[in-house]
Design a protein around this motif. Sequence first.
Motif, mmCIF file in Angstrom:
data_model
loop_
_atom_site.group_PDB
_atom_site.id
_atom_site.type_symbol
_atom_site.label_atom_id
_atom_site.label_comp_id
_atom_site.label_asym_id
_atom_site.label_seq_id
_atom_site.Cartn_x
_atom_site.Cartn_y
_atom_site.Cartn_z
ATOM 1 N N TRP A 1 -47.992 10.329 60.845
ATOM 2 C CA TRP A 1 -48.164 9.109 60.055
ATOM 3 C C TRP A 1 -48.860 9.418 58.734
ATOM 4 O O TRP A 1 -48.429 8.937 57.672
ATOM 5 N N GLY B 1 -46.549 11.010 56.525
ATOM 6 C CA GLY B 1 -45.527 10.086 56.062
ATOM 7 C C GLY B 1 -45.950 9.252 54.873
ATOM 8 O O GLY B 1 -45.106 8.827 54.062
ATOM 9 N N ILE B 2 -47.248 8.996 54.724
ATOM 10 C CA ILE B 2 -47.717 8.173 53.609
ATOM 11 C C ILE B 2 -48.099 9.009 52.399
ATOM 12 O O ILE B 2 -48.576 8.470 51.401
ATOM 13 N N ASP B 3 -47.910 10.316 52.483
ATOM 14 C CA ASP B 3 -48.223 11.199 51.355
ATOM 15 C C ASP B 3 -47.007 12.072 51.056
ATOM 16 O O ASP B 3 -46.873 13.176 51.605
#
Length: 215
Positions: free
Chosen positions: A173, A176-178
């Motif tokens: 996660w 996934g956001i970077d």
Amino acid sequence: MTPPRDTLTTRLRRFTPAEKWVHRSVSWLLGVCVLTGACLYFPPLAEIVGRRRTLVTLHEYSGIAVPAPVLLGLLSRAFRSDLGRLGRFFPHDWRWLGTALRRRRREPSLAGKFNAGQKLYAAFATGALLIMAGTGVLMWFPRLSPLVWRTGSTFVHDWLALAFAAGITGHVWFAGIDPEARRGLRTGYVPRWWAREEHPLWRAEAPQDPPAEGP
């Protein structure tokens, strides 16, 4: 602020080909372990997939094979150097952790090449894999130990596997956001502006000259 246009002169090498290969190999092997383990642990999945003996075999051998890429990676100086970074906690890591727990995202990052969260995850993953390998061997070869040992091994293996699956989910996660961190793992290079914002202590020690060739 709009990030500067990404060119060869604005990138830093973060991972070598050997490091990328180790990460991908371990990720694939762990993926097989998690998927086959889930099918063996949850009856509805087991009924859908079937072929329990094949799942057991894949689970056992993929688990045993996980250390192999890491051991081969020790031939790489860069990989050994990064293992040393992951294994040491510095005062700035405690400050980074305190900032993250207080969720003060506007404060400047205090991370080296790896931040405190990545170091804690690496330590947890290493310990969990060693314990699961040990308990897994006792379950794989039941004649090696008495029944009480095998019962305890099953309990520890199952619950630790659930905790490890949760850790992997969190790890994926955050990746996934970077998108720049993901690109660093995929190509080996990251933008200098990203390194300056997210890992300034590593950015300060990284080579200043641009890479000789693209990924």
